[in-house]
Design a protein around this motif. Structure first.
Motif, PDB file in Angstrom:
ATOM      1  N   GLU A   1      27.946  32.252  33.890  1.00  0.00           N
ATOM      2  CA  GLU A   1      27.253  32.104  32.608  1.00  0.00           C
ATOM      3  C   GLU A   1      25.863  31.534  32.874  1.00  0.00           C
ATOM      4  O   GLU A   1      25.730  30.410  33.370  1.00  0.00           O
ATOM      5  N   LEU A   2      24.841  32.316  32.553  1.00  0.00           N
ATOM      6  CA  LEU A   2      23.455  31.885  32.724  1.00  0.00           C
ATOM      7  C   LEU A   2      22.900  31.405  31.394  1.00  0.00           C
ATOM      8  O   LEU A   2      23.146  32.028  30.357  1.00  0.00           O
ATOM      9  N   THR A   3      22.130  30.341  31.417  1.00  0.00           N
ATOM     10  CA  THR A   3      21.454  29.836  30.227  1.00  0.00           C
ATOM     11  C   THR A   3      19.952  30.041  30.391  1.00  0.00           C
ATOM     12  O   THR A   3      19.348  29.511  31.327  1.00  0.00           O
ATOM     13  N   PHE A   4      19.372  30.869  29.531  1.00  0.00           N
ATOM     14  CA  PHE A   4      17.953  31.234  29.602  1.00  0.00           C
ATOM     15  C   PHE A   4      17.616  32.027  30.862  1.00  0.00           C
ATOM     16  O   PHE A   4      16.472  32.021  31.331  1.00  0.00           O
ATOM     17  N   GLY A   5      18.590  32.721  31.404  1.00  0.00           N
ATOM     18  CA  GLY A   5      18.324  33.632  32.520  1.00  0.00           C
ATOM     19  C   GLY A   5      17.652  32.956  33.694  1.00  0.00           C
ATOM     20  O   GLY A   5      17.976  31.839  34.078  1.00  0.00           O
TER      21      GLY A   5
ATOM     22  N   ALA B   1      28.272  43.756  36.563  1.00  0.00           N
ATOM     23  CA  ALA B   1      27.875  44.087  35.193  1.00  0.00           C
ATOM     24  C   ALA B   1      27.294  42.836  34.543  1.00  0.00           C
ATOM     25  O   ALA B   1      27.748  41.716  34.817  1.00  0.00           O
ATOM     26  N   VAL B   2      26.295  43.037  33.695  1.00  0.00           N
ATOM     27  CA  VAL B   2      25.614  41.931  33.018  1.00  0.00           C
ATOM     28  C   VAL B   2      25.643  42.193  31.509  1.00  0.00           C
ATOM     29  O   VAL B   2      25.288  43.291  31.056  1.00  0.00           O
ATOM     30  N   THR B   3      26.059  41.198  30.747  1.00  0.00           N
ATOM     31  CA  THR B   3      26.163  41.312  29.289  1.00  0.00           C
ATOM     32  C   THR B   3      25.625  40.040  28.649  1.00  0.00           C
ATOM     33  O   THR B   3      25.185  39.123  29.317  1.00  0.00           O
ATOM     34  N   GLY B   4      25.715  39.985  27.318  1.00  0.00           N
ATOM     35  CA  GLY B   4      25.271  38.794  26.593  1.00  0.00           C
ATOM     36  C   GLY B   4      23.820  38.895  26.188  1.00  0.00           C
ATOM     37  O   GLY B   4      23.317  39.976  25.844  1.00  0.00           O
ATOM     38  N   ALA B   5      23.114  37.767  26.240  1.00  0.00           N
ATOM     39  CA  ALA B   5      21.708  37.744  25.842  1.00  0.00           C
ATOM     40  C   ALA B   5      20.923  38.745  26.687  1.00  0.00           C
ATOM     41  O   ALA B   5      20.940  38.673  27.919  1.00  0.00           O
ATOM     42  N   PRO B   6      20.233  39.713  26.053  1.00  0.00           N
ATOM     43  CA  PRO B   6      19.597  40.799  26.808  1.00  0.00           C
ATOM     44  C   PRO B   6      18.379  40.332  27.592  1.00  0.00           C
ATOM     45  O   PRO B   6      17.515  39.627  27.073  1.00  0.00           O
ATOM     46  N   CYS B   7      18.338  40.732  28.856  1.00  0.00           N
ATOM     47  CA  CYS B   7      17.193  40.377  29.690  1.00  0.00           C
ATOM     48  C   CYS B   7      16.946  41.492  30.694  1.00  0.00           C
ATOM     49  O   CYS B   7      17.842  42.277  31.018  1.00  0.00           O
ATOM     50  N   LEU B   8      15.729  41.572  31.195  1.00  0.00           N
ATOM     51  CA  LEU B   8      15.392  42.537  32.229  1.00  0.00           C
ATOM     52  C   LEU B   8      16.091  42.148  33.527  1.00  0.00           C
ATOM     53  O   LEU B   8      16.146  40.963  33.889  1.00  0.00           O
ATOM     54  N   LEU B   9      16.629  43.164  34.211  1.00  0.00           N
ATOM     55  CA  LEU B   9      17.313  42.945  35.476  1.00  0.00           C
ATOM     56  C   LEU B   9      16.547  43.650  36.581  1.00  0.00           C
ATOM     57  O   LEU B   9      15.984  44.718  36.379  1.00  0.00           O
ATOM     58  N   GLU B  10      16.564  43.038  37.753  1.00  0.00           N
ATOM     59  CA  GLU B  10      15.945  43.668  38.911  1.00  0.00           C
ATOM     60  C   GLU B  10      16.889  43.511  40.091  1.00  0.00           C
ATOM     61  O   GLU B  10      17.384  42.418  40.370  1.00  0.00           O
TER      62      GLU B  10
ATOM     63  N   SER C   1      15.228  38.205  26.048  1.00  0.00           N
ATOM     64  CA  SER C   1      14.304  38.484  24.950  1.00  0.00           C
ATOM     65  C   SER C   1      14.798  37.849  23.655  1.00  0.00           C
ATOM     66  O   SER C   1      13.999  37.433  22.805  1.00  0.00           O
ATOM     67  N   THR C   2      16.099  37.809  23.471  1.00  0.00           N
ATOM     68  CA  THR C   2      16.733  37.103  22.355  1.00  0.00           C
ATOM     69  C   THR C   2      18.009  36.474  22.880  1.00  0.00           C
ATOM     70  O   THR C   2      18.517  36.854  23.934  1.00  0.00           O
ATOM     71  N   GLY C   3      18.542  35.528  22.127  1.00  0.00           N
ATOM     72  CA  GLY C   3      19.776  34.894  22.575  1.00  0.00           C
ATOM     73  C   GLY C   3      19.548  33.895  23.685  1.00  0.00           C
ATOM     74  O   GLY C   3      18.406  33.639  24.107  1.00  0.00           O
ATOM     75  N   LEU C   4      20.655  33.341  24.183  1.00  0.00           N
ATOM     76  CA  LEU C   4      20.577  32.216  25.109  1.00  0.00           C
ATOM     77  C   LEU C   4      21.390  32.419  26.379  1.00  0.00           C
ATOM     78  O   LEU C   4      20.926  32.066  27.466  1.00  0.00           O
ATOM     79  N   ARG C   5      22.594  32.979  26.253  1.00  0.00           N
ATOM     80  CA  ARG C   5      23.532  33.009  27.383  1.00  0.00           C
ATOM     81  C   ARG C   5      23.817  34.443  27.841  1.00  0.00           C
ATOM     82  O   ARG C   5      24.170  35.301  27.037  1.00  0.00           O
ATOM     83  N   THR C   6      23.656  34.660  29.142  1.00  0.00           N
ATOM     84  CA  THR C   6      23.879  35.954  29.776  1.00  0.00           C
ATOM     85  C   THR C   6      25.022  35.815  30.775  1.00  0.00           C
ATOM     86  O   THR C   6      25.146  34.776  31.441  1.00  0.00           O
ATOM     87  N   TYR C   7      25.845  36.860  30.886  1.00  0.00           N
ATOM     88  CA  TYR C   7      27.046  36.795  31.733  1.00  0.00           C
ATOM     89  C   TYR C   7      26.973  37.820  32.848  1.00  0.00           C
ATOM     90  O   TYR C   7      26.639  38.990  32.620  1.00  0.00           O
ATOM     91  N   VAL C   8      27.296  37.369  34.055  1.00  0.00           N
ATOM     92  CA  VAL C   8      27.332  38.222  35.235  1.00  0.00           C
ATOM     93  C   VAL C   8      28.771  38.279  35.728  1.00  0.00           C
ATOM     94  O   VAL C   8      29.351  37.248  36.095  1.00  0.00           O
ATOM     95  N   ALA C   9      29.352  39.478  35.724  1.00  0.00           N
ATOM     96  CA  ALA C   9      30.697  39.684  36.270  1.00  0.00           C
ATOM     97  C   ALA C   9      30.587  40.504  37.536  1.00  0.00           C
ATOM     98  O   ALA C   9      29.775  41.430  37.635  1.00  0.00           O
TER      99      ALA C   9
END
Length: 286
Positions: A54-58, A71-80, A110-118
């Motif tokens: 669980e990432l907070t603010f990417g 796979a990455v879900t949750g708060a949408p962010c650019l991935l590289e 870009s929006t939201g707070l928490r991003t998930y990496v599985a």
């Protein structure tokens, strides 16, 4: 294994938590936005209960010592993705392959707070009281991630084939949290629930995995003093003497002595978990 080169502002290992220990003073914990973690796990063929990050603010940078489906879900962010010798730009909500030695970088959402990496196989840290989750309140589970942390990945040989190509895009976010009348609304002045639902309230910088602290109209009480400590649930809208409400999240204490004026419906818990400081929300009484 996954090497944490940079965890971003705050990152932890989370699964679906450790329910059933409230009588011992242990919160459930687990992913603050459980539907997003469940989805990430399904995308890589894991059981929904597998542990992820669980990432907070990417702002994270992860290195994979062996090739892995991610796979990455949750708060949408650019991935590289930085495989050897080339750069790729995987998308959110779909499984993608990271080769051995490759890195995954996540930008600020870009929006939201928490991003998930599985990762296929799940993050295989030790189980504590039935869960691999980090609990920021009690300190159970692995510590928050920091540069140099090494996370083992579980075996994937017995997992089913990946059959999901992509998840449907999430709907447009709304700033309305739906609530039910709380068990202690009689501790408040007449019309306090209407004041709560009139809004708006702004999310405070002091919010965390324990709760979303809000600032806005003061909720006045009709009774003085405090309650004896009583059981609390995720989504409880507790009101301390300041009159400013707090919405409890995954790491909330099992008990509390401040009155609960309302409780979020379970379907809106994930929405509350994605609120970021400065966001404005309104409550709607169902």
């Amino acid at each position: 294994m996954i090497e944490i080169i940079s965890p971003g502002p705050y990152a932890t290992v989370q699964d679906l938590g450790r329910p059933g220990y409230g009588h011992l003073g242990v919160p459930r914990s687990g992913a603050a936005d459980a539907p997003s973690l469940r989805l990430a796990n399904r995308l890589v063929g894991n059981p929904e209960s597998a542990a992820g990050i669980e990432l907070t603010f990417g702002g994270a940078r992860l290195r994979f010592t062996a090739g892995a489906w991610v796979a990455v879900t949750g708060a949408p962010c650019l991935l590289e993705s930085l495989p050897a010798g080339r750069t790729a730009s995987p998308g959110m909500g779909a499984p993608f392959w990271v080769p051995a030695g490759g890195e995954l970088l996540t930008a600020i959402p870009s929006t939201g707070l928490r991003t998930y990496v599985a990762v296929r196989g799940g993050v295989d840290v030790p189980v504590v009281m039935g869960s691999r989750s980090t609990d920021s309140l009690s300190g159970l589970g692995p510590p928050p991630l920091r540069p140099g942390t090494i996370l083992p990945v579980g075996p994937a040989g017995t997992l089913p084939s990946i059959i999901v190509d992509a998840a449907p895009p999430p709907g447009a976010p709304t700033n309305v949290l739906r609530v039910l009348r709380g068990p202690r609304d009689d501790w408040f002045a007449p019309g306090a629930l209407a004041v709560l639902c009139a809004g708006p309230y702004e999310v405070s910088q002091d919010s965390n995995r324990v709760g979303v602290r809000l600032s806005g109209a003061c909720l006045e009480r009709s009774r003085q003093g405090e309650l004896p400590s009583e059981g609390m649930v995720a989504g409880a809208v507790q009101v301390p003497p300041s009159g400013q409400p707090i919405v409890f999240l995954a790491d909330h204490p099992p008990t509390g002595g401040y009155p609960v004026i309302a409780v979020l419906i379970s379907a809106d818990l994930a929405k509350a978990a994605q609120l970021r400081p400065g966001d404005q929300i309104r409550f709607h009484l169902g």
